[in-house]
Design a protein around this motif. Structure first.
Motif, PDB file in Angstrom:
ATOM      1  N   PHE A   1      -2.029   0.363  -9.796  1.00  0.00           N
ATOM      2  CA  PHE A   1      -2.261   0.715  -8.443  1.00  0.00           C
ATOM      3  C   PHE A   1      -2.369   1.714  -7.528  1.00  0.00           C
ATOM      4  CE2 PHE A   1      -0.306  -3.823  -8.975  1.00  0.00           C
ATOM      5  CZ  PHE A   1      -1.418  -4.514  -7.748  1.00  0.00           C
ATOM      6  N   ALA A   2      -2.229   3.095  -8.207  1.00  0.00           N
ATOM      7  CA  ALA A   2      -2.573   4.523  -7.508  1.00  0.00           C
ATOM      8  C   ALA A   2      -4.104   4.742  -8.304  1.00  0.00           C
ATOM      9  CB  ALA A   2      -1.569   4.413  -8.755  1.00  0.00           C
ATOM     10  N   LEU A   3      -4.385   4.392  -9.242  1.00  0.00           N
ATOM     11  CA  LEU A   3      -6.001   3.817  -9.509  1.00  0.00           C
ATOM     12  C   LEU A   3      -6.974   3.290  -8.754  1.00  0.00           C
ATOM     13  CD1 LEU A   3      -7.860   5.204 -10.963  1.00  0.00           C
ATOM     14  CD2 LEU A   3      -7.845   3.466 -13.228  1.00  0.00           C
ATOM     15  N   LEU A   4      -6.429   2.494  -8.166  1.00  0.00           N
ATOM     16  CA  LEU A   4      -6.537   1.419  -7.292  1.00  0.00           C
ATOM     17  C   LEU A   4      -6.993   1.502  -5.468  1.00  0.00           C
ATOM     18  CD1 LEU A   4      -6.038  -2.119  -8.223  1.00  0.00           C
ATOM     19  CD2 LEU A   4      -7.656  -1.247  -8.441  1.00  0.00           C
ATOM     20  N   ARG A   5      -5.618   2.196  -5.208  1.00  0.00           N
ATOM     21  CA  ARG A   5      -5.771   2.907  -3.975  1.00  0.00           C
ATOM     22  C   ARG A   5      -6.749   4.100  -4.246  1.00  0.00           C
ATOM     23  NH1 ARG A   5      -0.325   1.687  -4.666  1.00  0.00           N
ATOM     24  NH2 ARG A   5       0.091   4.364  -5.999  1.00  0.00           N
ATOM     25  N   ALA A   6      -7.220   4.449  -5.521  1.00  0.00           N
ATOM     26  CA  ALA A   6      -8.169   6.118  -5.321  1.00  0.00           C
ATOM     27  C   ALA A   6      -9.178   5.810  -4.903  1.00  0.00           C
ATOM     28  CB  ALA A   6      -7.871   6.799  -6.684  1.00  0.00           C
ATOM     29  N   GLN A   7      -9.733   4.689  -4.974  1.00  0.00           N
ATOM     30  CA  GLN A   7     -11.270   3.985  -5.281  1.00  0.00           C
ATOM     31  C   GLN A   7     -11.484   3.511  -3.589  1.00  0.00           C
ATOM     32  OE1 GLN A   7     -12.409   3.515  -8.173  1.00  0.00           O
ATOM     33  NE2 GLN A   7     -10.612   4.482  -9.049  1.00  0.00           N
ATOM     34  N   PRO A   8     -12.501   4.085  -3.640  1.00  0.00           N
ATOM     35  CA  PRO A   8     -14.031   4.276  -1.495  1.00  0.00           C
ATOM     36  C   PRO A   8     -13.666   3.212  -1.195  1.00  0.00           C
ATOM     37  CG  PRO A   8     -15.142   4.191  -3.813  1.00  0.00           C
ATOM     38  CD  PRO A   8     -14.092   4.442  -4.607  1.00  0.00           C
ATOM     39  N   ALA A   9     -13.201   2.061  -1.911  1.00  0.00           N
ATOM     40  CA  ALA A   9     -13.365   0.503  -1.545  1.00  0.00           C
ATOM     41  C   ALA A   9     -12.606  -0.176  -2.268  1.00  0.00           C
ATOM     42  CB  ALA A   9     -14.656  -0.221  -1.326  1.00  0.00           C
ATOM     43  N   PRO A  10     -12.019  -1.150  -2.031  1.00  0.00           N
ATOM     44  CA  PRO A  10     -10.956  -2.588  -2.611  1.00  0.00           C
ATOM     45  C   PRO A  10     -11.740  -2.934  -3.370  1.00  0.00           C
ATOM     46  CG  PRO A  10     -11.019  -2.836  -0.331  1.00  0.00           C
ATOM     47  CD  PRO A  10     -12.330  -1.965  -0.274  1.00  0.00           C
ATOM     48  N   MET A  11     -11.402  -3.407  -4.373  1.00  0.00           N
ATOM     49  CA  MET A  11     -12.489  -3.781  -5.600  1.00  0.00           C
ATOM     50  C   MET A  11     -12.242  -6.096  -5.386  1.00  0.00           C
ATOM     51  SD  MET A  11     -10.939  -2.334  -9.544  1.00  0.00           S
ATOM     52  CE  MET A  11     -12.503  -2.723  -9.866  1.00  0.00           C
TER      53      MET A  11
ATOM     54  N   TYR B   1     -11.295 -12.871  -4.676  1.00  0.00           N
ATOM     55  CA  TYR B   1     -10.695 -11.703  -3.851  1.00  0.00           C
ATOM     56  C   TYR B   1     -11.220 -10.325  -3.756  1.00  0.00           C
ATOM     57  CZ  TYR B   1      -7.146 -11.805  -7.324  1.00  0.00           C
ATOM     58  OH  TYR B   1      -6.611 -11.266  -8.401  1.00  0.00           O
ATOM     59  N   TYR B   2     -11.027  -9.947  -2.892  1.00  0.00           N
ATOM     60  CA  TYR B   2     -10.307  -8.440  -2.305  1.00  0.00           C
ATOM     61  C   TYR B   2      -8.330  -8.252  -2.434  1.00  0.00           C
ATOM     62  CZ  TYR B   2     -15.313  -7.994  -1.007  1.00  0.00           C
ATOM     63  OH  TYR B   2     -16.498  -7.715  -1.230  1.00  0.00           O
ATOM     64  N   ALA B   3      -8.834  -7.039  -3.339  1.00  0.00           N
ATOM     65  CA  ALA B   3      -7.571  -6.545  -3.446  1.00  0.00           C
ATOM     66  C   ALA B   3      -7.303  -5.964  -3.140  1.00  0.00           C
ATOM     67  CB  ALA B   3      -7.173  -6.174  -4.864  1.00  0.00           C
ATOM     68  N   LEU B   4      -6.547  -5.366  -1.082  1.00  0.00           N
ATOM     69  CA  LEU B   4      -6.014  -4.405  -0.449  1.00  0.00           C
ATOM     70  C   LEU B   4      -4.894  -4.411  -0.907  1.00  0.00           C
ATOM     71  CD1 LEU B   4      -6.482  -5.763   3.352  1.00  0.00           C
ATOM     72  CD2 LEU B   4      -8.678  -5.551   1.522  1.00  0.00           C
ATOM     73  N   VAL B   5      -4.836  -2.878  -1.318  1.00  0.00           N
ATOM     74  CA  VAL B   5      -3.355  -2.082  -1.894  1.00  0.00           C
ATOM     75  C   VAL B   5      -3.214  -0.257  -1.072  1.00  0.00           C
ATOM     76  CG1 VAL B   5      -4.425  -2.593  -4.499  1.00  0.00           C
ATOM     77  CG2 VAL B   5      -5.169  -0.893  -3.357  1.00  0.00           C
ATOM     78  N   ARG B   6      -3.462  -0.392  -0.554  1.00  0.00           N
ATOM     79  CA  ARG B   6      -3.511   0.671   0.528  1.00  0.00           C
ATOM     80  C   ARG B   6      -3.104   0.172   1.684  1.00  0.00           C
ATOM     81  NH1 ARG B   6      -9.682   3.234   1.206  1.00  0.00           N
ATOM     82  NH2 ARG B   6      -9.564   3.912  -0.605  1.00  0.00           N
TER      83      ARG B   6
ATOM     84  N   ASP C   1     -17.132 -12.281   9.942  1.00  0.00           N
ATOM     85  CA  ASP C   1     -17.770 -11.176   9.280  1.00  0.00           C
ATOM     86  C   ASP C   1     -16.803 -10.266  10.043  1.00  0.00           C
ATOM     87  OD1 ASP C   1     -19.400 -12.566   8.667  1.00  0.00           O
ATOM     88  OD2 ASP C   1     -20.882 -11.210   8.864  1.00  0.00           O
ATOM     89  N   HIS C   2     -16.138  -8.763   8.963  1.00  0.00           N
ATOM     90  CA  HIS C   2     -15.268  -7.424  10.032  1.00  0.00           C
ATOM     91  C   HIS C   2     -15.498  -6.574   9.191  1.00  0.00           C
ATOM     92  CE1 HIS C   2     -12.056  -5.600  12.027  1.00  0.00           C
ATOM     93  NE2 HIS C   2     -11.569  -5.698  10.742  1.00  0.00           N
ATOM     94  N   GLU C   3     -15.946  -5.374   9.582  1.00  0.00           N
ATOM     95  CA  GLU C   3     -15.768  -3.875   9.075  1.00  0.00           C
ATOM     96  C   GLU C   3     -14.251  -2.840   9.010  1.00  0.00           C
ATOM     97  OE1 GLU C   3     -17.549   0.494   9.129  1.00  0.00           O
ATOM     98  OE2 GLU C   3     -18.844  -1.209   9.360  1.00  0.00           O
ATOM     99  N   MET C   4     -13.263  -2.765   8.378  1.00  0.00           N
ATOM    100  CA  MET C   4     -12.418  -1.954   8.035  1.00  0.00           C
ATOM    101  C   MET C   4     -12.327  -0.977   7.178  1.00  0.00           C
ATOM    102  SD  MET C   4      -8.424  -3.674   6.990  1.00  0.00           S
ATOM    103  CE  MET C   4      -8.603  -3.811   6.212  1.00  0.00           C
ATOM    104  N   ASN C   5     -11.706   0.304   7.326  1.00  0.00           N
ATOM    105  CA  ASN C   5     -12.460   1.261   7.285  1.00  0.00           C
ATOM    106  C   ASN C   5     -13.311   1.100   6.063  1.00  0.00           C
ATOM    107  OD1 ASN C   5      -9.781   2.166   8.287  1.00  0.00           O
ATOM    108  ND2 ASN C   5      -8.100   1.071   6.330  1.00  0.00           N
ATOM    109  N   GLY C   6     -14.329   1.511   6.603  1.00  0.00           N
ATOM    110  CA  GLY C   6     -16.028   1.303   6.018  1.00  0.00           C
ATOM    111  C   GLY C   6     -15.944   0.371   5.399  1.00  0.00           C
ATOM    112  N   HIS C   7     -15.486  -0.618   4.584  1.00  0.00           N
ATOM    113  CA  HIS C   7     -15.949  -1.570   4.236  1.00  0.00           C
ATOM    114  C   HIS C   7     -16.390  -3.376   5.228  1.00  0.00           C
ATOM    115  CE1 HIS C   7     -16.653  -4.484   0.414  1.00  0.00           C
ATOM    116  NE2 HIS C   7     -16.033  -4.735   1.486  1.00  0.00           N
ATOM    117  N   LEU C   8     -16.897  -3.535   4.951  1.00  0.00           N
ATOM    118  CA  LEU C   8     -17.620  -4.614   5.672  1.00  0.00           C
ATOM    119  C   LEU C   8     -17.287  -6.232   4.418  1.00  0.00           C
ATOM    120  CD1 LEU C   8     -18.771  -5.977   7.719  1.00  0.00           C
ATOM    121  CD2 LEU C   8     -21.389  -6.169   6.612  1.00  0.00           C
TER     122      LEU C   8
END
Length: 410
Positions: free
Chosen positions: A27-37, A53-58, A308-315
Motif C-alpha cells: 500500500f505504501a507503493l500504491l500511495r507513491a504512484q502518480p495516479a490511483p491504480m 475499480y480504482y483503489a483510493l489509498v491516499r 465525470d470528476h477530476e480529483m487530485n489531477g486524475h479524471l
C-alpha cells in the motif's frame, strides 16, 4: 522493497493472505504512484460482472470523496465491489447503500439511539458486562482464546441489549455475523460453491429474528425502527430487516476486532503499555484512537461516480467504481509521522477508521469508543500484564481486517 507493482492485485484473496508487513509495503507503493491504480473485479460466481475499480489509498483522496457524496455515490453498493443482484439487496440494502435524501431521513431515525447522551446511559451496563468478562477470564485461566472469551462478548451483549435480543439468540447473531462478513473464509464458508446460499440464509435468519422481535415489542432500537415514519410511510419488512442486519453486524464485528488488535498492539509494544498504565485515565482516550487507526477494522468502502470528476489531477468517469481504502489512508506518510508506529501519545490525528467525513461517518462511533475504553480499563486495571501469545489467526478477507483467534496469557 520486497514488493513490486506487478505483485499487487487487491482483487486476489492471495494478496490478503500475505504477511502484514508485505501488505503495508504494497500500500505504501500504491500511495507513491502518480495516479490511483485500477484493478479488475474479483471472480465471484454469484455477482454481476463488472468493469473494475480504482483503489483510493491516499488520505486526501478518501477525505475528498467522502465529503462529496453527490459525486461519489453509495446507492449502487458500498459494501461489495460488484453490483449485487436484487436477492442480495433484500437483506443487505440498508442505508449504508443509500444516498441522501432518503439516507438522511433514515439515519435521523436510527441515530436517536446512538447519541452520546443515550450511549452514556448504557455506561453502567457496559462496565458491568466488562467486569463479568474479566471475572470469567480469570476463572478460566491463561491460554484462552481472547477473541471468543473477551473481544466478542462485550459488543455482542450491548448491541443485542439495545435491540431487545435475548441471550438465547446471541449465538445465532454471532454465527450469522461471521458468515456475512466472512469474505469467503473457509472457517465460516467451508464450501465456496455454497457461498451465495449461506450468505442469503444468514440474512434470512436475522430478518426472521427482527420480525419476531418487532411482533413482541423488542428493545428501544427496534421500537424506533418499527415506529419510524418516512415521508408518511412505515419501514417495510425488507427495510427493517436490512437495518437490523447492518446494526447487529456492524455493532459487534468491528468493535470485536478493534479490541483484539488492541491486545496484540500492546503486546508488541510494551513501552506503550507502560505509558498507558502510568496514567490510565489520562492516556486511554489517545490509546483508543491509535488502536482504531492501526486496526481500521473496516478496510474499505465502495463508491460509484455519478458524473465525470477530476480529483487530485486524475479524471474519473461517470460510472467508475472506487474503493476507499481506509486501512491504507490511516498509514499515509503525508498525514501521520512514522505511520506504522503504535504511539498512544500521537497528536489527535484525523484517522478514518470510522469512515471519512460526510454523511456516512459511522453511526456507532460513540458506542465503539465507549466499549473499547471500558474493556481495556477493566483489563489493565485487573490484569495489567495480559498479553497475546503467538500470531493471531487472521480473517481471510479484503473487507474486514479481522482476527478470528488470539491466545492470551496473564
Amino acid at each position: 522493497m520486497t514488493v513490486s507493482l506487478s505483485d499487487i492485485d487487491l482483487s486476489k484473496i492471495s494478496f490478503w493472505e500475505r504477511p502484514m508487513a508485505e501488505r503495508e509495503e504494497a500500500f505504501a507503493l500504491l500511495r507513491a504512484q502518480p495516479a490511483p491504480m485500477r484493478f479488475t473485479e474479483p471472480d465471484i460466481s454469484f455477482a454481476l460482472p463488472g468493469t473494475g475499480y480504482y483503489a483510493l489509498v491516499r488520505h486526501a483522496d478518501i477525505v475528498e470523496a467522502s465529503r462529496n457524496p453527490e459525486i461519489f455515490s453509495s446507492a449502487r453498493g458500498a459494501t461489495a465491489i460488484h453490483d449485487l443482484s436484487p436477492e442480495f439487496g433484500e437483506y443487505f440494502g440498508s442505508m449504508i447503500n443509500m444516498d441522501d435524501p432518503r439516507h438522511a431521513r433514515l439515519r435521523r431515525i436510527v441515530s436517536r439511539a446512538f447519541t452520546p447522551r443515550v450511549i452514556g446511559g448504557f455506561e453502567a451496563d457496559v462496565r458491568a458486562e466488562a467486569t463479568r468478562i474479566v471475572d470469567d477470564l480469570i476463572a478460566k485461566g491463561p491460554g484462552c482464546d481472547f477473541v471468543t472469551e473477551v473481544a466478542t462478548r462485550l459488543p455482542l451483549k450491548i448491541i443485542c441489549d439495545m435491540m431487545g435480543i435475548g441471550a438465547e439468540h446471541y449465538q445465532t447473531v454471532f454465527d450469522a455475523s461471521n458468515v456475512i462478513l466472512s469474505g469467503g473464509d473457509p472457517e465460516f464458508i467451508e464450501d465456496v460453491s455454497r457461498a451465495a446460499e449461506l450468505l442469503l440464509s444468514a440474512g434470512q435468519c436475522l430478518q426472521d429474528l427482527v420480525v419476531s422481535l418487532a411482533a413482541e415489542g423488542g428493545g428501544p432500537l427496534i421500537t424506533s425502527l418499527t415506529s419510524a415514519d418516512i415521508d408518511g410511510e412505515k419501514l417495510t419488512v425488507r427495510e427493517l430487516g436490512s437495518f437490523f442486519i447492518l446494526l447487529v453486524v456492524a455493532g459487534n464485528e468491528t468493535t470485536r476486532n478493534a479490541i483484539s488488535h488492541g491486545l496484540k498492539l500492546f503486546t508488541d509494544n510494551p513501552e506503550q503499555r507502560a505509558l498507558l498504565l502510568d496514567d490510565l485515565e489520562g492516556r486511554l482516550p489517545g490509546a483508543v484512537e491509535e488502536i482504531l487507526r492501526l486496526a481500521s477494522p473496516v478496510a474499505w468502502m465502495r463508491r460509484t461516480l455519478t458524473r465525470d470528476h477530476e480529483m487530485n489531477g486524475h479524471l474519473y468517469r461517470e460510472g467508475d467504481k472506487v474503493l476507499l481504502y481506509y486501512w491504507a489512508a490511516n498509514r499515509d506518510e503525508a498525514v501521520f509521522t512514522d505511520p506504522l508506529r503504535f504511539d498512544i501519545r500521537r497528536a489527535g490525528g484525523p484517522h478514518v477508521a470510522f469512515g471519512g467525513p460526510g454523511p456516512h461517518f459511522c453511526l456507532g462511533a460513540h458506542l465503539a469508543r465507549r466499549e473499547i475504553s471500558v474493556m481495556f480499563r477493566e483489563l489493565f486495571t485487573r490484569l495489567p500484564h495480559i498479553r497475546s501469545v503467538g500470531e493471531p489467526v487472521r480473517l481471510r478477507s479484503s473487507f474486514i481486517n479481522g482476527i478470528k483467534h488470539l491466545e492470551c496469557d496473564f
